[in-house]
Motif scaffolding. Structure first.
Motif, PDB file in Angstrom:
ATOM      1  N   MET A 117       0.780  -1.141   0.289  1.00  0.00           N
ATOM      2  CA  MET A 117      -0.365   0.119  -0.037  1.00  0.00           C
ATOM      3  C   MET A 117       1.058   1.238   0.243  1.00  0.00           C
ATOM      4  SD  MET A 117      -3.429   1.176   2.247  1.00  0.00           S
ATOM      5  CE  MET A 117      -2.274   0.779   3.896  1.00  0.00           C
ATOM      6  N   GLU A 147      -8.429  12.444  -4.622  1.00  0.00           N
ATOM      7  CA  GLU A 147      -9.787  12.707  -5.108  1.00  0.00           C
ATOM      8  C   GLU A 147      -8.986  12.458  -6.846  1.00  0.00           C
ATOM      9  OE1 GLU A 147     -13.997  14.369  -4.464  1.00  0.00           O
ATOM     10  OE2 GLU A 147     -14.256  13.494  -6.155  1.00  0.00           O
ATOM     11  N   LYS A 179      -8.837   8.112  -8.178  1.00  0.00           N
ATOM     12  CA  LYS A 179     -10.008   7.703  -9.129  1.00  0.00           C
ATOM     13  C   LYS A 179      -9.282   7.564 -10.641  1.00  0.00           C
ATOM     14  CE  LYS A 179     -13.934  10.829  -8.445  1.00  0.00           C
ATOM     15  NZ  LYS A 179     -15.057  11.960  -9.143  1.00  0.00           N
ATOM     16  N   PHE A 227      -7.661   4.023  -9.496  1.00  0.00           N
ATOM     17  CA  PHE A 227      -8.912   3.020  -9.087  1.00  0.00           C
ATOM     18  C   PHE A 227      -9.308   2.714 -10.975  1.00  0.00           C
ATOM     19  CE2 PHE A 227     -13.717   3.589 -10.765  1.00  0.00           C
ATOM     20  CZ  PHE A 227     -13.982   2.036 -10.208  1.00  0.00           C
ATOM     21  N   LYS A 264      -6.078  -0.023  -9.434  1.00  0.00           N
ATOM     22  CA  LYS A 264      -6.187  -0.709  -7.585  1.00  0.00           C
ATOM     23  C   LYS A 264      -6.800  -0.604  -7.096  1.00  0.00           C
ATOM     24  CE  LYS A 264      -1.252  -0.392  -8.773  1.00  0.00           C
ATOM     25  NZ  LYS A 264      -1.086  -1.355  -8.883  1.00  0.00           N
ATOM     26  N   ILE A 265      -6.937  -0.409  -5.963  1.00  0.00           N
ATOM     27  CA  ILE A 265      -7.744  -0.413  -5.230  1.00  0.00           C
ATOM     28  C   ILE A 265      -7.062   1.035  -4.188  1.00  0.00           C
ATOM     29  CG2 ILE A 265      -8.930  -0.564  -2.465  1.00  0.00           C
ATOM     30  CD1 ILE A 265      -9.230  -3.138  -4.982  1.00  0.00           C
ATOM     31  N   VAL A 266      -8.540   2.143  -3.821  1.00  0.00           N
ATOM     32  CA  VAL A 266      -8.266   3.214  -3.395  1.00  0.00           C
ATOM     33  C   VAL A 266      -8.965   3.782  -2.666  1.00  0.00           C
ATOM     34  CG1 VAL A 266      -7.672   4.174  -6.230  1.00  0.00           C
ATOM     35  CG2 VAL A 266      -9.681   4.887  -5.155  1.00  0.00           C
ATOM     36  N   GLN A 267      -8.501   4.977  -1.201  1.00  0.00           N
ATOM     37  CA  GLN A 267      -9.010   5.685  -1.053  1.00  0.00           C
ATOM     38  C   GLN A 267      -8.385   7.052  -0.617  1.00  0.00           C
ATOM     39  OE1 GLN A 267      -7.889   5.317   3.398  1.00  0.00           O
ATOM     40  NE2 GLN A 267      -9.926   4.162   3.701  1.00  0.00           N
ATOM     41  N   SER A 268      -9.644   7.896  -0.257  1.00  0.00           N
ATOM     42  CA  SER A 268      -8.823   9.508  -0.551  1.00  0.00           C
ATOM     43  C   SER A 268      -9.766  10.228   0.347  1.00  0.00           C
ATOM     44  CB  SER A 268      -8.555   9.949  -1.791  1.00  0.00           C
ATOM     45  OG  SER A 268      -9.936  11.088  -1.917  1.00  0.00           O
ATOM     46  N   PHE A 269      -9.540  11.132   1.072  1.00  0.00           N
ATOM     47  CA  PHE A 269      -9.672  11.599   1.980  1.00  0.00           C
ATOM     48  C   PHE A 269      -9.619  13.196   2.822  1.00  0.00           C
ATOM     49  CE2 PHE A 269      -7.906  10.184   5.666  1.00  0.00           C
ATOM     50  CZ  PHE A 269      -6.714   9.888   5.328  1.00  0.00           C
ATOM     51  N   ARG A 325      -8.431  -1.485   4.313  1.00  0.00           N
ATOM     52  CA  ARG A 325      -9.608  -1.561   5.770  1.00  0.00           C
ATOM     53  C   ARG A 325      -8.903  -0.561   6.712  1.00  0.00           C
ATOM     54  NH1 ARG A 325      -7.498  -7.748   7.168  1.00  0.00           N
ATOM     55  NH2 ARG A 325      -5.510  -7.071   6.335  1.00  0.00           N
ATOM     56  N   VAL A 326      -7.678   0.041   6.656  1.00  0.00           N
ATOM     57  CA  VAL A 326      -7.489   0.856   7.804  1.00  0.00           C
ATOM     58  C   VAL A 326      -8.240   2.611   7.432  1.00  0.00           C
ATOM     59  CG1 VAL A 326      -5.419   1.932   6.602  1.00  0.00           C
ATOM     60  CG2 VAL A 326      -5.579   2.470   8.769  1.00  0.00           C
ATOM     61  N   HIS A 327      -8.370   3.283   8.429  1.00  0.00           N
ATOM     62  CA  HIS A 327      -9.642   4.490   8.477  1.00  0.00           C
ATOM     63  C   HIS A 327      -8.631   5.885   9.574  1.00  0.00           C
ATOM     64  CE1 HIS A 327     -12.851   1.994   6.132  1.00  0.00           C
ATOM     65  NE2 HIS A 327     -13.036   3.756   5.874  1.00  0.00           N
ATOM     66  N   SER A 328      -8.037   6.253   8.962  1.00  0.00           N
ATOM     67  CA  SER A 328      -7.060   7.214   9.552  1.00  0.00           C
ATOM     68  C   SER A 328      -6.037   7.990   9.210  1.00  0.00           C
ATOM     69  CB  SER A 328      -6.505   5.914  10.876  1.00  0.00           C
ATOM     70  OG  SER A 328      -4.579   5.546  10.535  1.00  0.00           O
ATOM     71  N   TYR A 329      -5.326   9.368   9.736  1.00  0.00           N
ATOM     72  CA  TYR A 329      -4.858  10.048   8.838  1.00  0.00           C
ATOM     73  C   TYR A 329      -3.565   9.444   8.775  1.00  0.00           C
ATOM     74  CZ  TYR A 329      -8.218  13.346  10.614  1.00  0.00           C
ATOM     75  OH  TYR A 329      -8.848  13.886  10.528  1.00  0.00           O
TER      76      TYR A 329
END
Lengths: 385, 185
Positions: B1, B19, B23, B26, B30-35, B59-63
């Motif tokens: 990751m 973002e 995208k 993606f 790939k598997i992605v997450q942005s925030f 799986r992780v949801h943190s900074y």
């Protein structure tokens, strides 16, 4: 099936879209606002054929949904924090009226100090309203839980509303991949809502009349029994959803618990971070597992016992506290074990209040705290002295 | 990751850059997450945004505390009081800075294997009339540089992500990304 990258609020909106809700009444509140914005856009674009009623408060939003639902119309709303609290009176009413509304609640702290960040105090404080409460881990689960929520709630043997709880910002404003299901396939899973009893001018009935002590007791017990019955239904629907769409759900999700000495008990986004941490701790030789609890109501007593019965230490993480006692998930978990005469060292970990980040490092600290301390009390993780 | 942290100022589009990056990855499979950093953003105030890119479910949801890649949309944030831009950067990490300077002008370049790359994203944003002269929107330009330097996303996916994400001046934004892709130092 179509995969999109969307935030958790949009996932909730698309869940309502795929469920083909026919009525929406909602009032915006950070960090739920994007749910309402997306839904109003979907309705105005004609993509979602539903009535969208702008209301002056959350209390009115739920009251309007109750009216629609009583007339046999599938309804949806969304709220958060103070908004959920303002709804409290009608939360009780909607559940006791057996109206299977589904609502997404973005878990946000309550003021003061004024806070828009993640915390479970809002929904936990509404635990006893008669609403089923599911806590989700990621945006896919937001979307899926809404579809499954209607199926479970609308079951004629249950008829109780569902609150889908997602963490403020950690889901509401986080973009992730969500697989949306084609409408025709959703219809095969979730048929149109057609209740046996509803408001109908051609077949007049009155609901919610004065109820004497002769009947009130039984009404209440029926709600309890329906909620207990929902446990089986939640499992059935979770399995059917998996068979049809490839993603299986249950009331809990056990991760590497079978041989674990220490089992974390988590919910919401913290469950995902905990699973990641479990893998890292196992790589270091520590036998740790995670039990994710999806439903607070009804509470999965049987599964909690089954998955925890061989643990040497049970470590429950709460993102809220019942002042003067402990975290709700900690209380509930201990009560389940007590019912089975299981007495294992337990630890209540209060973490992440008011949006404080719960990172892999935080979970490591939680595990270490359980390793280094005497059990059967609560600990404040990351509290500044 | 791979974990990416973006630093910018309110109005520059750091959140959208995160973002777009997600995208694009993606679209590349790939598997992605942005925030964003969850605050109360104001124009000109320092902001942060985050992107995770992975081959496996995230799986992780943190900074993000130990980024592999750091993006700086505003050069005045480097060395600014109260902000430690490079905090937590992994050894051999990569830093892309919107700056007219050379990478060697930054003291953290080549330390612990960290590589600095610079691109004048402001000039490129202005060239394509993105934002105003006093407040250029540099996010799409910087994403082109990230694609080039990290190889995490293809420029074609970046352009598609920009067109899908940016509401106006889509083609100009995509062209800005391509320009930086070809001009990063």
């Amino acid at each position: 099936m179509k995969k999109v990258v969307i935030n958790g609020d949009f996932a909730a909106s698309y869940g309502a879209l795929s469920a083909e809700v026919k009525f929406i009444a909602a009032y915006p509140i950070t960090p739920q606002t994007l749910v309402v914005e997306k839904l109003s856009e979907l309705v105005s674009d004609g993509e979602l054929k539903a009535s969208f009623v702008k209301v002056e408060s959350e209390h009115s939003a739920m009251a309007a949904c109750m009216g629609a639902e009583a007339a046999g119309v599938r309804s949806f709303t969304a709220t958060s924090s103070q908004g959920l609290l303002l709804m409290s009176e009608v939360l009780h009413w909607s559940a006791r009226a057996r109206l299977p509304i589904v609502m997404s609640n973005v878990n946000r702290a309550v003021g003061p100090g004024w806070s828009i960040w993640a915390d479970d105090t809002d929904s936990i404080s509404q635990r006893d309203t008669g609403w089923m409460q599911v806590y989700v881990e990621n945006n896919q689960e937001v979307y899926d839980a809404i579809l499954m929520g209607y199926k479970i709630s609308e079951d004629p043997g249950i008829l109780l509303p569902t609150m889908v709880n997602l963490d403020a910002f950690f889901l509401s404003h986080t973009s992730e991949i969500v697989e949306m299901i084609d409408t025709e396939d959703v219809r095969k899973f979730l048929p149109p809502y057609d209740p046996k009893y509803k408001l109908d001018v051609n077949d007049p009935h009155a609901f919610g009349a004065l109820t004497s002590p002769e009947y009130y007791y039984e009404f209440t017990v029926k709600i309890h029994k329906a909620m207990i019955k929902a446990k089986r239904k939640i499992q059935e629907v979770g399995k059917e959803f998996g068979d049809k769409f490839g993603r299986y759900y249950d009331m809990t999700e056990a991760y590497k618990t079978e041989d674990a000495d220490i089992i974390l008990v988590t919910h919401g986004t913290i469950a995902g971070t905990a699973k990641e941490t479990v893998d890292r701790l196992r790589a270091e030789g520590k036998k740790v597992g995670n039990l994710k609890i999806r439903y607070l109501r009804p509470f999965p007593d049987e599964q909690v016992y089954e998955h925890l019965k061989n643990a040497k230490k049970i470590v429950v993480v709460d993102r809220s506290i019942s002042y003067g006692k402990e975290g709700a998930f900690y209380s509930e978990t201990k009560a389940s074990l007590f019912d089975y005469n299981l007495f294992v060292p337990t630890y209540g970990m209060i973490a992440g209040l008011g949006g404080r980040d719960v990172s892999i490092q935080t979970i490591r600290e939680i595990v270490k705290t359980a390793e280094d301390n005497e059990p059967n009390k609560i600990f404040f993780i990351g509290e500044k002295k | 990751m791979i974990e990416i942290r973006l630093h910018g100022r309110g109005g520059q589009g750091a959140v959208k850059a995160a973002e777009i990056l997600a995208k694009a990855a993606f679209y590349d499979g790939k598997i992605v997450q942005s925030f964003p950093f969850f605050g109360v953003e104001r124009r000109g105030a320092p902001v942060q945004a985050f992107t995770r890119i992975s081959d496996d479910p995230i799986r992780v949801h943190s900074y993000i505390y130990e980024p592999d890649v750091l993006i700086v949309l505003d050069p005045t944030l480097v060395g600014a009081e109260g902000i430690d831009i490079i905090e937590g950067i992994k050894d051999n990490g990569k830093i892309v800075i919107n700056s007219t300077k050379d990478p060697s002008d930054f003291e953290f370049h080549n330390k612990n294997g960290v590589q600095v790359y610079t691109v004048d994203a402001t000039a490129i944003a202005l060239k394509f009339h993105l934002g105003s002269a006093s407040a250029p929107i540099v996010n799409t330009a910087i994403v082109g540089a990230i694609a080039k330097v990290t190889g995490l996303v293809s420029i074609d996916a970046v352009k598609k992500a920009i067109i899908d994400t940016i509401p106006r001046y889509k083609e100009e934004n995509a062209a800005a990304a391509e320009d930086t892709f070809n001009n990063v130092k």
